[in-house]
Design a protein around this motif. Structure first.
Motif, PDB file in Angstrom:
ATOM      1  N   TYR A 189      -9.043  -1.992   1.414  1.00 15.19           N
ATOM      2  CA  TYR A 189      -8.102  -3.060   1.790  1.00 15.19           C
ATOM      3  C   TYR A 189      -8.741  -4.355   2.249  1.00 15.19           C
ATOM      4  O   TYR A 189      -8.152  -5.410   2.107  1.00 15.19           O
ATOM      5  CB  TYR A 189      -7.149  -2.537   2.872  1.00 15.19           C
ATOM      6  N   SER A 220      -3.039  -8.459   0.817  1.00 18.94           N
ATOM      7  CA  SER A 220      -2.534  -8.790   2.155  1.00 18.94           C
ATOM      8  C   SER A 220      -3.570  -9.473   3.031  1.00 18.94           C
ATOM      9  O   SER A 220      -3.241 -10.346   3.824  1.00 18.94           O
ATOM     10  CB  SER A 220      -2.054  -7.524   2.863  1.00 18.94           C
ATOM     11  N   LYS A 221      -4.829  -9.073   2.932  1.00 19.86           N
ATOM     12  CA  LYS A 221      -5.856  -9.656   3.798  1.00 19.86           C
ATOM     13  C   LYS A 221      -6.545 -10.840   3.135  1.00 19.86           C
ATOM     14  O   LYS A 221      -6.978 -11.758   3.814  1.00 19.86           O
ATOM     15  CB  LYS A 221      -6.932  -8.606   4.159  1.00 19.86           C
ATOM     16  N   SER A 277     -10.881   2.153   8.753  1.00 29.50           N
ATOM     17  CA  SER A 277      -9.755   1.679   9.542  1.00 29.50           C
ATOM     18  C   SER A 277      -9.397   2.748  10.577  1.00 29.50           C
ATOM     19  O   SER A 277      -9.072   3.877  10.208  1.00 29.50           O
ATOM     20  CB  SER A 277      -8.548   1.435   8.634  1.00 29.50           C
ATOM     21  N   SER A 289      -5.492  -4.574  -2.079  1.00 29.40           N
ATOM     22  CA  SER A 289      -4.311  -5.287  -1.568  1.00 29.40           C
ATOM     23  C   SER A 289      -4.611  -6.782  -1.486  1.00 29.40           C
ATOM     24  O   SER A 289      -5.754  -7.176  -1.256  1.00 29.40           O
ATOM     25  CB  SER A 289      -3.996  -4.750  -0.172  1.00 29.40           C
ATOM     26  N   HIS A 320       0.809  -1.210   0.000  1.00 26.39           N
ATOM     27  CA  HIS A 320       0.000   0.000   0.000  1.00 26.39           C
ATOM     28  C   HIS A 320       0.852   1.275   0.000  1.00 26.39           C
ATOM     29  O   HIS A 320       0.524   2.259  -0.652  1.00 26.39           O
ATOM     30  CB  HIS A 320      -0.913  -0.027   1.229  1.00 26.39           C
ATOM     31  N   TYR A 329      -5.575   5.176   9.726  1.00 33.49           N
ATOM     32  CA  TYR A 329      -4.516   4.154   9.638  1.00 33.49           C
ATOM     33  C   TYR A 329      -3.151   4.774   9.948  1.00 33.49           C
ATOM     34  O   TYR A 329      -2.610   5.569   9.172  1.00 33.49           O
ATOM     35  CB  TYR A 329      -4.553   3.560   8.233  1.00 33.49           C
ATOM     36  N   ARG A 363       3.423  -9.115  -0.320  1.00 29.83           N
ATOM     37  CA  ARG A 363       3.708  -7.718  -0.667  1.00 29.83           C
ATOM     38  C   ARG A 363       3.217  -7.404  -2.081  1.00 29.83           C
ATOM     39  O   ARG A 363       3.978  -7.014  -2.956  1.00 29.83           O
ATOM     40  CB  ARG A 363       5.211  -7.376  -0.552  1.00 29.83           C
ATOM     41  N   ASP A 388      -9.221   3.504  -0.158  1.00 29.15           N
ATOM     42  CA  ASP A 388      -8.435   2.350   0.319  1.00 29.15           C
ATOM     43  C   ASP A 388      -9.437   1.234   0.649  1.00 29.15           C
ATOM     44  O   ASP A 388     -10.123   1.275   1.658  1.00 29.15           O
ATOM     45  CB  ASP A 388      -7.636   2.786   1.559  1.00 29.15           C
ATOM     46  N   SER A 393      -0.014  -5.317  -3.962  1.00 27.39           N
ATOM     47  CA  SER A 393      -1.196  -4.471  -3.883  1.00 27.39           C
ATOM     48  C   SER A 393      -1.444  -3.893  -5.268  1.00 27.39           C
ATOM     49  O   SER A 393      -0.676  -4.161  -6.189  1.00 27.39           O
ATOM     50  CB  SER A 393      -0.963  -3.345  -2.869  1.00 27.39           C
TER      51      SER A 393
HETATM   52  C1  LIG Z   1      -6.109   0.529   6.282  1.00 26.08           C
HETATM   53  C2  LIG Z   1      -5.208  -0.366   5.507  1.00 26.08           C
HETATM   54  N1  LIG Z   1      -4.991  -0.098   4.217  1.00 26.08           N
HETATM   55  C3  LIG Z   1      -4.210  -0.887   3.448  1.00 26.08           C
HETATM   56  C4  LIG Z   1      -3.601  -1.984   3.982  1.00 26.08           C
HETATM   57  C5  LIG Z   1      -2.779  -2.849   3.071  1.00 26.08           C
HETATM   58  O1  LIG Z   1      -1.456  -2.607   3.155  1.00 26.08           O
HETATM   59  P1  LIG Z   1      -0.428  -3.537   2.341  1.00 26.08           P
HETATM   60  O2  LIG Z   1      -1.035  -3.789   1.002  1.00 26.08           O
HETATM   61  O3  LIG Z   1       0.809  -2.729   2.277  1.00 26.08           O
HETATM   62  O4  LIG Z   1      -0.257  -4.774   3.166  1.00 26.08           O
HETATM   63  C6  LIG Z   1      -3.772  -2.283   5.313  1.00 26.08           C
HETATM   64  C7  LIG Z   1      -3.081  -3.419   5.908  1.00 26.08           C
HETATM   65  O5  LIG Z   1      -3.066  -3.626   7.106  1.00 26.08           O
HETATM   66  C8  LIG Z   1      -4.615  -1.469   6.109  1.00 26.08           C
HETATM   67  O6  LIG Z   1      -4.832  -1.727   7.395  1.00 26.08           O
END
Ligand SMILES: Cc1ncc(COP(=O)(O)O)c(C=O)c1O
Length: 490
Positions: free
Chosen positions: A299, A329-330, A269, A327, A197, A222, A337, A297, A339
């Motif tokens: 995410y 990531s979740k 977030s 992303s 991100h 965030y 890594r 965002d 996104s």
């Molecule tokens: C609010 C928010 N946005 C974006 C992301 C994604 O970040 P990344 O793609 O760098 O893991 C996260 C991850 O925890 C998040 O909490």
């Protein structure tokens, strides 16, 4: 005992193997074989060599260091006699488990991992750690099969420089996924793959922002992005979040000349609030009225447990003022890594140019694997499964909190996302003090108040529940939390 070759090479630093063990042999003083012993012992004590690691053969060490084999053999024999090494015949020579583990324990003093201001190191795996998907439920077998297939199939194209905007087939899959799941109509050319991100935000800043641009920033918001933007010279205007999401009127009043609004409309977030339709329309109107940008965002919008995920803000973006960020990531795992960013069609050229200037693109193996994972239906199946699992784990943990705390804890976040926001009631300690106490007890939870920029932060605890595997563990963690609240308040 020292060969002529050794004498020539005296004093030079040499790498024994690619494990970061360096030998700096001196001809003066201590015999060479003892110097070798000392270097191996130090490498074990510092954790560069670990129990079970294979060490170079006598022959290759001797050749690497320009020694006679006799010298290397003598050193290895001594290390084996002292219990550091174990000879396993044709399999090689290994660091011995028993002795080395003791030595490692005695003298290893690892540097603590870097911490962010939330008090949580980025590689933290402690229970209740924020933002991790269920690591025990990732379909490793399917994933590894696809990784294996792509590695075996590697052709010349895979060895050349990649497309700096991202791997074509993955950009196609993302565009198709966003069309179906998030109502976003875009072509693959509008999709840019990034390494996380912050890399996405960097691309946006490099392309559209000037020093001193003002950003509306959610309050609370965030923490990591806040620090990233500030460190890049952005000026942040905190804008309150209420039960309808970002208070657009408050943003207009406090910073009418802002150029960007950075928002998490599907699942704010960290509070988990969903932005109301009215607020979304207000925000879009604000952006459409000038040279302004909304950074959406999105995410973890996939995770809402008692209703369908809300449409994306981007799907309502008639004026093309929304930069959409997503992303893996979740929905897969954060160690990837990977996104992405979707840009308006009229900005594609500028974004392509800056993505080329920033770097030459990321490695394509995992991008290709994700493309197949999506195309073969594994992604949709995984998401469906995780939605069910997280709904169940969330409920289980919420039940345990109620059971342990009774009415001394209030869950204030809706059934969404990967964490619960809870407010302890009747404890004198601040959320920061409680979180610090809990972290001492090896829990990875965080305090809510540092996520605010303003002077009057709300207090609460952020509790990642996705890796709480069963009811017994849920009760144990809830009890530890209650102990932390009690201990911090005495
Ligand atoms: C609010 C928010 N946005 C974006 C992301 C994604 O970040 P990344 O793609 O760098 O893991 C996260 C991850 O925890 C998040 O909490």
């Amino acid at each position: 005992m020292i060969s002529g070759k050794t004498a020539r090479d005296t004093g030079r630093r040499r790498r024994a193997e690619d494990r970061g063990i360096e030998f700096s042999l001196s001809r003066d003083g201590q015999p060479i074989y003892l110097q070798i012993c000392a270097r191996f012992k130090a490498a074990i004590a510092q954790g560069h060599l670990r129990p079970g690691d294979r060490v170079p053969s006598v022959r290759s060490l001797a050749s690497e260091l320009g020694l006679s084999r006799g010298t290397a053999t003598l050193a290895y024999q001594l290390l084996a006699e002292e219990g550091y090494f174990e000879f396993r015949g044709a399999a090689g020579t290994f660091v011995d488990f028993r002795h080395a583990q003791r030595a490692e324990k005695r003298s290893k003093n690892p540097a603590p991992p870097a911490e962010d201001r939330s008090g949580s190191p980025s590689n933290d795996l402690r229970p209740l750690r924020l933002g991790l998907p269920a690591l025990d439920a990732f379909p490793r077998k399917t994933w590894n099969r696809l990784v294996g297939r792509h590695s075996r199939r590697m052709d010349a194209g895979d060895l050349a420089y990649p497309d700096s905007s991202g791997h074509g087939p993955l950009r196609e899959r993302i565009a198709a996924y966003l069309g179906v799941s998030r109502g976003i109509v875009c072509s693959p050319d509008q999709v840019f793959i990034t390494s996380g991100h912050r890399a996405t935000l960097n691309l946006i800043l490099r392309t559209l922002s000037r020093p001193d641009d003002i950003f509306w920033f959610e309050e609370p918001g965030y923490l990591i992005v806040r620090e990233f933007l500030l460190s890049n010279g952005a000026r942040l205007q905190p804008v309150a979040v209420d039960r309808d999401g970002l208070d657009v009127a408050a943003g207009v009043e406090s910073a009418p000349h802002a150029k960007f609004a950075i928002v998490t409309p599907a699942n704010q977030s960290p509070l988990g609030v969903m932005m109301s339709l009215e607020r979304r329309q207000q925000l879009l109107r604000w952006a459409g009225a000038g040279e302004r940008w909304i950074i959406e965002d999105d995410y973890d919008s996939e995770y809402r447990y008692n209703r369908r995920p809300p449409a994306s803000l981007k799907s309502l973006d008639a004026d093309e003022r929304v930069l959409y960020t997503g992303s893996f990531s979740k929905v897969l795992y954060p160690g990837l890594r990977l996104s992405y960013l979707v840009v308006p069609s009229h900005e594609m050229g500028r974004f392509s140019q800056s993505s080329r200037l920033i770097d030459a693109g990321g490695p394509i193996l995992h991008q290709a694997v994700i493309a197949d994972f999506m195309q073969q239906g594994h992604f949709a199946r995984h998401l469906k499964k995780m939605r069910g699992l997280y709904a169940q784990r969330r409920q289980m943990f919420a039940d345990a909190l109620h059971h342990v705390f009774g009415d001394r804890l209030d869950i204030i976040s809706p059934a969404a996302g990967l964490h619960i926001v809870a407010r302890p009631i009747g404890y004198s300690a601040s959320d920061v003090a409680i979180a610090a106490q809990a972290q001492k007890m090896d829990l990875g939870l965080q305090a809510l108040s540092p996520w605010h920029m303003g002077a009057d932060p709300a207090s609460g605890l952020l509790l990642g529940f996705t890796n709480v595997a069963d009811a017994g563990e849920a009760l144990k963690l809830a009890s530890m939390m209650r102990d932390a609240c009690g201990a911090a308040s005495t």
